[in-house]
Design an enzyme around this catalytic site. Structure first.
Site, mmCIF file in Angstrom:
data_model
loop_
_atom_site.group_PDB
_atom_site.id
_atom_site.type_symbol
_atom_site.label_atom_id
_atom_site.label_comp_id
_atom_site.label_asym_id
_atom_site.label_seq_id
_atom_site.Cartn_x
_atom_site.Cartn_y
_atom_site.Cartn_z
ATOM 1 N N ASP A 112 -10.100 5.948 -3.267
ATOM 2 C CA ASP A 112 -11.123 6.308 -2.282
ATOM 3 C C ASP A 112 -11.507 7.781 -2.352
ATOM 4 O OD1 ASP A 112 -11.242 3.732 -1.415
ATOM 5 O OD2 ASP A 112 -10.605 4.138 0.646
ATOM 6 N N LYS A 156 -0.430 -6.801 0.528
ATOM 7 C CA LYS A 156 0.425 -6.668 1.702
ATOM 8 C C LYS A 156 -0.010 -5.407 2.459
ATOM 9 C CE LYS A 156 4.224 -5.945 4.307
ATOM 10 N NZ LYS A 156 4.488 -4.765 5.172
ATOM 11 N N SER A 182 2.124 -3.294 -0.969
ATOM 12 C CA SER A 182 2.420 -2.490 0.207
ATOM 13 C C SER A 182 2.196 -0.996 -0.034
ATOM 14 C CB SER A 182 3.850 -2.778 0.665
ATOM 15 O OG SER A 182 4.044 -2.355 1.981
#
Length: 460
Positions: A319, A333, A308
Site C-alpha cells: 500500500d 487470516k 496473518s
C-alpha cells in the site's frame, strides 16, 4: 476477575501481542438472558444428579465454556494450561518438540507449517500433510491442543507420526526425535547482482533483533543494491514483531494496519512507532537500523501459506508503494484475538477485530493479491493443495463479497527447501525487477555467493 487485574495478549494467529499497545476501557455490563442461563444451570444439575456415573464438576464447566467458544469462529477458543504454555513459548522462542504447527480443519489434524531445519523437516514432514495417528493411537475427536501435547515430550525421545496426503497415496509412518528448539526466524542469502534475500519464517520474540542484525551485516563496504523479503510459508506470529519488521522498511509514523471491532479498544490505527513494537522502558530497536534500509529497492515474496502477520507486513509495504509483491494470493487470516485469563491455568481467546491494510483493504477470507502473480514452477499434485482461511468451518466472513473464481482457488503447498534454488520462479522474477541489467537466465545461475546463514544473537 476485575478488568484492571487481567493480563491480556492481543493475538495474531493465536500468538501473543501485548495489549499495552492498545488502550483498555472498563468493561460495560452485559445483560444475561435469564431463561437461557437457567437452562444451562438446569442441564448442569441434571447431569450431576442423573448421569450414570458421578461427573467431574470442574470438567463439566470447562467443557461448557469450550463448547460455547466452538460456536464462534475457528480462532476463538478456550485455552488450557498447555495452550498458555505454547503462548509463552512463542515469546521465549524456545520449546521442546519436532517443529510443526497444527490446526483442526473439517475434523482433520492438518499440519499448517513446518519449521525449517527442525526434526520434522529433516524427516520429510511437509505442510499440507494430515496426522492420522500419533504413536499408533488415532486422533479422532481430539482438539489441536491435545494433539500438540502428544507431540511434545522430553528432548531425545521419539514420537511416531502416521501421515496422509490427499489423493490415492498410501499412509506413511515417520519416527521423529524431539529436540529443544530455539526459534531463529531470520536467514540471509547473498545472490548475484548484490541482491540479498532475507527470509522470515515466523514473527517471534527475537525476529526484530535478528532482522536488524541482518541489515547491519548487509551494510558493509559493498552495500546491497536490493533486498528480497521472503514471507512465503510464514504463518504469522507476534504483531509487535511484524510492526517492527514493517518499520525496518517504512518511515516512522507510517500506518501498518488499522483494526475495527465492537469494543472501543479494538478500533485503532497501528503505525511504525515504539509504542506498538517496543517494550516499556527499552530502547527503540529501530534506532539501530542502518540508513540504507529505508530506501534500498525492495521486493516481497508471498504465497498461499503466508498468513496473518505476514499478510499485514506485505499489505503495508504494498500500500505504501515501498516494494512490489511477487507470488500467489495469501492465506486470508485478517482477524485479531485477545486472550482473557479466567484462572492462572486457563483463558479465553476471543476474536475482537478485523484488520485492514493502510489503504483500507480487508484481509479476512480474501488475502493479499500480489502485484506480479507467479505460480510455483512445480506443483506436487492435488494432494499438495492447502486450505485457506475461507475453507475453515465457521470462519469469519469477509465484509465484502469475494469473487467466486478467487475464492475457489486453493494454493499449492510449497516446500521451503525449494526457496532460493535455481527453480525458484518467484525469486527469479523479483531479482529481475530489482536488477533489470541482470539477464533473467542468470539471475539465479549462481544463487549462492555465500552460505545461507541463520543469524544468531549474542548468547543465543
Amino acid at each position: 476477575m476485575k478488568e484492571q487485574t487481567m493480563k491480556r495478549w492481543m493475538l495474531s494467529a493465536a500468538i501473543g501481542y501485548c495489549a499495552a499497545t492498545l488502550p483498555c476501557h472498563a468493561a460495560e455490563p452485559v445483560q444475561i438472558p435469564k431463561e437461557e442461563f437457567e437452562q444451562m444451570l438446569d442441564s448442569y444439575q441434571l447431569v450431576l444428579r442423573d448421569y450414570v456415573e458421578p461427573a467431574d464438576r470442574k470438567k463439566l464447566f470447562t467443557e461448557a465454556i469450550r463448547g460455547m467458544m466452538s460456536a464462534l469462529d475457528p480462532h476463538s477458543r478456550y485455552l488450557d494450561k498447555a495452550d498458555l504454555e505454547d503462548l509463552e513459548r512463542i515469546h521465549s522462542g524456545q520449546y521442546v518438540g519436532i517443529g510443526i504447527g497444527v490446526e483442526m480443519i473439517n475434523g482433520q489434524v492438518l499440519i499448517r507449517d513446518v519449521a525449517e531445519n527442525s526434526p520434522a523437516d529433516k524427516q520429510g514432514v511437509r505442510a499440507g500433510d494430515s496426522i492420522v495417528a500419533i504413536d499408533g493411537a488415532p486422533l479422532f475427536g481430539l482438539r489441536d491442543s491435545q494433539v500438540a501435547s502428544r507431540v511434545h515430550g522430553e528432548p531425545g525421545t521419539k514420537v511416531e507420526l502416521t501421515l496422509a496426503r490427499r489423493g490415492n497415496t498410501p499412509l506413511r509412518t515417520l519416527s521423529v526425535e524431539r529436540a529443544t528448539l530455539q526459534e531463529h526466524t531470520v536467514t540471509v542469502q547473498h545472490l548475484d547482482g548484490d541482491i540479498a534475500r532475507i527470509r522470515i519464517a515466523e514473527f517471534g520474540g527475537n525476529t526484530a533483533a535478528e532482522l536488524i542484525a541482518a541489515l547491519r551485516q548487509l551494510d558493509g563496504p559493498r552495500p546491497v543494491k536490493g533486498i528480497v523479503l521472503d514471507l512465503r510459508n510464514n504463518p504469522g506470529g507476534l504483531l509487535p514483531a511484524a510492526v517492527a519488521v514493517a518499520g525496518a522498511f517504512l518511515p516512522q509514523g507510517a500506518m501498518v494496519f488499522s483494526s475495527t471491532g465492537r469494543i472501543p479498544e479494538s478500533n485503532s490505527k497501528i503505525t511504525v512507532s515504539p509504542r506498538f513494537y517496543g517494550k516499556p522502558g527499552s530502547a527503540d530497536a529501530c534506532e539501530q537500523l542502518p540508513a540504507f534500509a529505508q530506501d534500498v529497492p525492495l521486493a516481497v515474496l508471498v504465497n498461499g501459506a503466508s498468513a496473518s502477520a505476514a499478510e499485514l507486513v506485505a499489505g503495508a509495504i504494498q500500500d505504501h508503494g515501498r516494494g512490489k509483491l511477487f507470488g500467489t494470493r495469501t492465506y486470508g487470516k485478517g482477524s485479531i484475538q485477545t486472550v482473557f485469563p479466567l484462572t492462572d491455568e486457563s483463558a479465553i481467546k476471543l476474536t475482537i477485530a478485523r484488520y485492514y491494510t493502510p489503504n483500507g483493504r480487508e484481509v479476512q477470507a480474501q488475502g493479499i493479491v500480489p502485484d506480479v502473480a507467479i505460480a510455483p514452477a512445480v506443483a506436487r499434485g492435488d494432494d499438495a493443495l492447502l486450505f485457506r482461511e475461507a475453507d475453515m468451518a465457521n470462519h469469519l466472513p469477509a465484509s465484502s463479497a469475494v469473487p467466486e473464481t478467487e475464492a475457489s482457488q486453493r494454493p499449492v503447498a510449497e516446500d521451503s527447501k525449494t526457496f532460493g534454488s535455481a527453480g525458484d520462479r518467484a525469486l527469479q522474477a523479483a531479482i529481475v525487477q530489482l536488477h533489470p541489467a541482470l539477464p533473467s537466465g542468470q539471475a539465479l545461475g549462481s544463487v549462492w555467493r555465500g552460505i545461507s546463514a541463520m543469524l544468531r544473537l549474542p548468547g543465543s
